[in-house]
Design a protein around this motif. Structure first.
Motif, short mmCIF file in Angstrom:
data_model
loop_
_atom_site.label_atom_id
_atom_site.label_comp_id
_atom_site.label_asym_id
_atom_site.label_seq_id
_atom_site.Cartn_x
_atom_site.Cartn_y
_atom_site.Cartn_z
N ASN A 147 -11.67 5.64 -3.01
CA ASN A 147 -12.18 5.90 -1.66
C ASN A 147 -13.70 5.81 -1.58
N THR A 194 -6.50 -2.02 -2.13
CA THR A 194 -7.64 -1.22 -1.68
C THR A 194 -7.28 -0.16 -0.64
N HIS A 195 -6.05 -0.15 -0.12
CA HIS A 195 -5.74 0.75 0.99
C HIS A 195 -4.54 1.65 0.71
N TRP A 196 -4.23 1.90 -0.55
CA TRP A 196 -3.10 2.75 -0.87
C TRP A 196 -3.46 4.23 -0.92
N HIS A 217 -4.62 -2.15 10.53
CA HIS A 217 -5.78 -2.10 9.63
C HIS A 217 -5.78 -3.31 8.70
N SER A 263 0.82 -1.21 0.00
CA SER A 263 0.00 0.00 0.00
C SER A 263 0.85 1.26 0.00
N THR A 306 -4.75 6.35 1.24
CA THR A 306 -4.35 7.19 2.37
C THR A 306 -2.90 7.63 2.25
N MET A 349 -0.93 1.23 8.91
CA MET A 349 -1.62 0.33 8.01
C MET A 349 -1.58 -1.12 8.50
N HIS A 375 -8.49 -6.35 8.39
CA HIS A 375 -9.06 -6.68 7.08
C HIS A 375 -8.91 -8.17 6.79
N VAL A 428 -5.75 -6.39 0.26
CA VAL A 428 -5.53 -5.28 1.18
C VAL A 428 -4.65 -4.20 0.54
N HIS A 469 -14.23 -0.54 1.09
CA HIS A 469 -12.99 -1.32 0.96
C HIS A 469 -13.22 -2.81 1.20
#
Length: 298
Positions: free
Chosen positions: A135, A164-166, A222, A105, A168, A219, A226, A161, A139
């Motif tokens: 966003n 979908t979470h890069w 998180h 991420s 931020t 991360m 996830h 993961v 997610h």
């Protein structure tokens, strides 16, 4: 002679200093506890699989749902497997997923943020619209869709993961790059003939490393949550692998019989490292970004 008088601010100053010192001691104590907790869990993840004489997948129906005891400190599950051993193995998998997914991420988000902030103009607007689009999607649902494209495995969860979470990290890096672009030494480097790539390599990247490190640390928990959610839904790791999400899902059936330990202890293995990482991340942010700290903690 006029009698000496004290203002309310002067009267409150000793109390403020005392409160600040007490808060500082409490904060340092919390950081030490969090660091010791993570070190202990990390040591358990490394040592326990090496010294364990029992396979965590070994089924012993004669020992099913035994309560916590010296032989089984966390009890056994409905298949007679040791909950402590499986929790340690599950935490090892969760940490692997969390660390690798956080790295993926941060790399993706860092590249997008640097390109957007350094290029500006239409490139910046286009990339930020992509970030806004990602966003806007839930997610977890997007992660479920990505995992469904692959066979259940650790790498499928990591890809889910990481992809979908890069966003931020991308926003953090872009805002920092935009802030750096207005610095005098950046203008001097541009006027001196430095290329854009040289400016990014020599000036942007060193300033971004602390922020990327903080984003990666935040991360990790998180990503663990996830992965746990996907495994709890039966979409993450294969059932034969020890996963905290799988264990909590399996422990639901045992709760109806009064056996609380197959689900409570794996849940604690998720909650405790998450809180410890949050405390260390807060300390890291206060050290690397003093402007975010309260004046009482300065």
């Amino acid at each position: 002679m006029r009698p000496e008088t004290t203002t309310p601010m002067e009267t409150a100053a000793p109390d403020l200093i005392h409160t600040s010192a007490a808060a500082g001691r409490s904060g340092r104590r919390s950081v030490r506890i969090a660091a010791a907790t993570l070190a202990l869990l990390g040591l358990a993840v490394i040592v326990v699989p090496l010294v364990a004489r029992v396979d965590e997948r070994l089924v012993d129906l004669g020992s099913a749902l035994l309560p916590p005891s010296p032989a089984h400190p966390f009890g056994t599950d409905e298949m007679g497997r040791d909950v402590l051993l499986r929790s340690v193995y599950g935490l090892r998998v969760s940490l692997l997923v969390g660390l690798v997914a956080a790295a993926v991420s941060v790399v993706i988000g860092g590249l997008v943020g640097v390109i957007a902030g350094a290029a500006g103009g239409i490139v910046d607007r286009l990339l930020m619209r992509v970030v806004d689009g990602v966003n806007s999607l839930p997610h977890l649902l997007l992660g479920i869709f990505i995992v469904a494209l692959f066979a259940p495995s650790v790498w499928a969860v990591i890809i889910s993961v990481g992809v979908t979470h890069w966003t931020t990290a991308a926003r953090i890096v872009r805002s920092e790059v935009l802030s750096l672009r207005g610095r005098p030494y950046i203008d001097a480097a541009i006027n001196g003939g430095s290329s854009r790539m040289r400016i990014i390599r020599r000036h942007f990247v060193p300033a971004l490393i602390p922020h990327l490190g903080l984003a990666a640390v935040l991360m990790v928990p998180h990503a663990i949550w996830h992965e746990t959610a996907l495994s709890f839904l039966g979409l993450g790791l294969p059932p034969h692998l020890a996963s905290l999400g799988n264990m909590i899902n399996d422990g639901q059936r045992s709760l109806l019989t009064g056996a609380w330990w197959p689900s409570v202890f794996p849940g604690l293995f998720i909650l405790i490292p998450t809180l410890a990482v949050a405390v260390l991340a807060q300390y890291w942010r206060d050290r690397t970004s003093p402007r975010w700290r309260s004046e009482l903690n300065l």
